[in-house]
Each structure stands twice: as C-alpha cells, then as structure tokens.
Design a protein around this motif. Structure first.
Motif, PDB file in Angstrom:
ATOM      1  N   UNK A  51      11.760 -30.389  -6.550  1.00  0.00           N
ATOM      2  CA  UNK A  51      11.841 -29.146  -5.793  1.00  0.00           C
ATOM      3  C   UNK A  51      11.083 -29.216  -4.471  1.00  0.00           C
ATOM      4  N   UNK A  52       9.932 -29.896  -4.449  1.00  0.00           N
ATOM      5  CA  UNK A  52       9.171 -29.941  -3.199  1.00  0.00           C
ATOM      6  C   UNK A  52       9.926 -30.694  -2.120  1.00  0.00           C
ATOM      7  N   UNK A  53      10.673 -31.709  -2.515  1.00  0.00           N
ATOM      8  CA  UNK A  53      11.495 -32.452  -1.542  1.00  0.00           C
ATOM      9  C   UNK A  53      12.554 -31.528  -0.944  1.00  0.00           C
ATOM     10  N   UNK A  54      13.170 -30.695  -1.782  1.00  0.00           N
ATOM     11  CA  UNK A  54      14.160 -29.728  -1.297  1.00  0.00           C
ATOM     12  C   UNK A  54      13.502 -28.746  -0.331  1.00  0.00           C
ATOM     13  N   UNK A  55      12.339 -28.217  -0.713  1.00  0.00           N
ATOM     14  CA  UNK A  55      11.623 -27.263   0.139  1.00  0.00           C
ATOM     15  C   UNK A  55      11.317 -27.889   1.497  1.00  0.00           C
ATOM     16  N   UNK A  56      10.819 -29.109   1.494  1.00  0.00           N
ATOM     17  CA  UNK A  56      10.451 -29.770   2.747  1.00  0.00           C
ATOM     18  C   UNK A  56      11.675 -30.035   3.618  1.00  0.00           C
ATOM     19  N   UNK A  57      12.767 -30.468   3.011  1.00  0.00           N
ATOM     20  CA  UNK A  57      13.962 -30.803   3.787  1.00  0.00           C
ATOM     21  C   UNK A  57      14.626 -29.554   4.365  1.00  0.00           C
ATOM     22  N   UNK A  58      14.676 -28.480   3.578  1.00  0.00           N
ATOM     23  CA  UNK A  58      15.259 -27.234   4.082  1.00  0.00           C
ATOM     24  C   UNK A  58      14.400 -26.679   5.217  1.00  0.00           C
ATOM     25  N   UNK A  59      13.096 -26.716   5.043  1.00  0.00           N
ATOM     26  CA  UNK A  59      12.194 -26.229   6.095  1.00  0.00           C
ATOM     27  C   UNK A  59      12.375 -27.026   7.382  1.00  0.00           C
ATOM     28  N   UNK A  60      12.463 -28.329   7.256  1.00  0.00           N
ATOM     29  CA  UNK A  60      12.647 -29.176   8.437  1.00  0.00           C
ATOM     30  C   UNK A  60      13.968 -28.868   9.131  1.00  0.00           C
ATOM     31  N   UNK A  61      15.026 -28.701   8.357  1.00  0.00           N
ATOM     32  CA  UNK A  61      16.347 -28.421   8.934  1.00  0.00           C
ATOM     33  C   UNK A  61      16.367 -27.077   9.651  1.00  0.00           C
ATOM     34  N   UNK A  62      15.795 -26.058   9.034  1.00  0.00           N
ATOM     35  CA  UNK A  62      15.879 -24.713   9.597  1.00  0.00           C
ATOM     36  C   UNK A  62      14.889 -24.465  10.725  1.00  0.00           C
ATOM     37  N   UNK A  63      13.898 -25.330  10.877  1.00  0.00           N
ATOM     38  CA  UNK A  63      12.966 -25.180  11.999  1.00  0.00           C
ATOM     39  C   UNK A  63      13.290 -26.152  13.134  1.00  0.00           C
ATOM     40  N   UNK A  64      14.364 -26.917  12.975  1.00  0.00           N
ATOM     41  CA  UNK A  64      14.802 -27.826  14.038  1.00  0.00           C
ATOM     42  C   UNK A  64      16.253 -27.520  14.416  1.00  0.00           C
ATOM     43  N   UNK A  65      17.167 -27.935  13.570  1.00  0.00           N
ATOM     44  CA  UNK A  65      18.598 -27.749  13.850  1.00  0.00           C
ATOM     45  C   UNK A  65      19.030 -26.306  13.635  1.00  0.00           C
ATOM     46  N   UNK A  66      18.559 -25.699  12.543  1.00  0.00           N
ATOM     47  CA  UNK A  66      18.976 -24.337  12.217  1.00  0.00           C
ATOM     48  C   UNK A  66      20.168 -24.269  11.292  1.00  0.00           C
ATOM     49  N   UNK A  67      20.745 -25.422  10.971  1.00  0.00           N
ATOM     50  CA  UNK A  67      21.884 -25.509  10.061  1.00  0.00           C
ATOM     51  C   UNK A  67      21.640 -26.652   9.089  1.00  0.00           C
ATOM     52  N   UNK A  68      22.347 -26.611   7.955  1.00  0.00           N
ATOM     53  CA  UNK A  68      22.258 -27.716   7.010  1.00  0.00           C
ATOM     54  C   UNK A  68      23.486 -27.729   6.101  1.00  0.00           C
ATOM     55  N   UNK A  69      23.806 -28.902   5.607  1.00  0.00           N
ATOM     56  CA  UNK A  69      24.829 -29.046   4.581  1.00  0.00           C
ATOM     57  C   UNK A  69      24.137 -29.100   3.226  1.00  0.00           C
ATOM     58  N   UNK A  70      24.598 -28.305   2.270  1.00  0.00           N
ATOM     59  CA  UNK A  70      24.062 -28.347   0.912  1.00  0.00           C
ATOM     60  C   UNK A  70      25.069 -29.033  -0.004  1.00  0.00           C
TER      61      UNK A  70
END
Length: 217
Positions: free
Chosen positions: A25-44
């Motif tokens: 779960x922490x890996x998911x939290x870190x990756x989502x945070x990184x995506x949304x504070x840089x690109x603003x979009x992500x593929x799940x």
C-alpha cells in the motif's frame, strides 16, 4: 510509463480486497502522490473493477446511442445534474471553439431516473450503469484515502466531503460518451474541446485512443 503519464498498479488496494496489502500500500500511496503532484494524471491498472462490468456498461450505452435520434431526444437532459441524453453539439467544453462533436448520457442519483432512463428501448442500461456507478464509487473512496495518506492527512480527510455520494445531496455524475461518424466539421471544431474537469476526481474508462493531456510544469 505510457507517454508521460505514470501507470500505477493498484492491486495492493483494489476494490476486490477487504483490506489493503500492508506490504504494497505504501508504494501505491507514494506513486499516486508523485503522479498527482507532477503530471496530474495517472493510469490505474488492477483496480478491481471486473472487466465484465466495464463491458456491460459499454455495450448497453452503445445500444442507447445507436437508437434513432427521435427516440433519444425523448430522454434529453434538463441539465447534466438531472441526468439524461445530450445530443451532439449541445455541449461546448471550450467556449472559444464550435460545439463539441459528441453525444452523452448522464446518470445521477440526484435526477429523476424514471424520467430519463430508456427502460423500454434498452432495459439493461439501468442495471449496468447502476452497477458500474457502485464499482466506481468504491474505487473513488479508496483513491481519496490514498491521496490523503500521500499528503500525511488522516485517511478520511477527503471522504467526509463526499458523504452524500449516491444521494440527492451530491452532484456526482457518471457520463457515457459516444462519438458518431461525422461528415461536416466546422473550423477549429473538436470532438471534445480543451477543458479542466470540475469536481474532485474523474475516473475515465477509455475504449480507444484519442484523449490528450496537457499539464503545466
């Protein structure tokens, strides 16, 4: 990566899990945070919504959009928050361009479902769209928790603002979109003009390529 949009494996907190995978779960939290504070979009990927639910949504909505126009307009929406059909050209996402070349069907708990649901023509649409709504609501909640954890907030920090989800006190909408063949296109006209979505989170399920993302650095 797909282009410049991160691809995130959500299996550690997918909606078919009762509890998150404590090791992942922490890996998911870190990756989502990184995506949304840089690109603003992500593929799940591996989010837990069954492919059968997605396919049923696509199939039933396609059946509706393939109905004759004179049938579909019986279910025209008053506005998106009341649910129903929007014919091609009704919406303009970018006011500097001609109207969008798309049709939409809006589903919301807040509206008069019996008024805008085409039960006679496409009886399966009501069930498939409601089931899909329920699946998306579950994923939405888990994403809000992940986002909160990434910001070092208590888990339910954002959820409390969506406690009316699925009730008449909430304006959340599930939209299906259809892009029929066109023979005449005005200058600078697009299928869907450039825009920024309103609200908190948009969950987008895309059956074919076409969406373009612009973000500021």
């Amino acid at each position: 990566m797909v282009g410049s949009i991160p691809v995130i494996d959500f299996s550690a907190y997918s909606i078919d899990r009762n509890e998150p995978d404590s090791d992942g779960i922490q890996k998911v939290v870190d990756e989502v945070h990184e995506a949304l504070t840089t690109v603003g979009f992500l593929y799940l990927i591996n989010h837990g919504i069954p492919e059968a639910k997605v396919d049923a949504m696509y199939s039933s909505s396609r059946r509706f959009f393939e109905l004759p126009e004179e049938t579909k307009v019986r279910y025209t929406s008053i506005n998106v928050y009341e649910g129903g059909y929007d014919y091609m050209g009704k919406e303009r996402c970018n006011l500097e361009r001609p109207p969008d070349l798309k049709q939409t069907f809006n589903y919301t708990i807040k509206g008069d479902i019996d008024r805008y649901m085409p039960d006679k023509e496409v009886p399966e649409l009501r069930t498939s769209i409601h089931d899909f709504w329920d699946q998306c609501a579950q994923l939405h909640e888990r994403l809000l928790i992940v986002i909160a954890r990434g910001l070092n907030l208590e888990e339910n920090f954002f959820i409390k603002f969506y406690k009316g989800l699925g009730t008449e006190s909430n304006n959340s909408i599930l939209r299906t979109l259809y892009y029929p063949a066109v023979s005449v296109v005005k200058e600078r006209q697009l299928r869907c003009g450039e825009h920024t979505d309103y609200g908190g989170i948009t969950l987008l399920f895309q059956g074919s390529p076409g969406l373009e993302v612009v973000y500021m650095t």
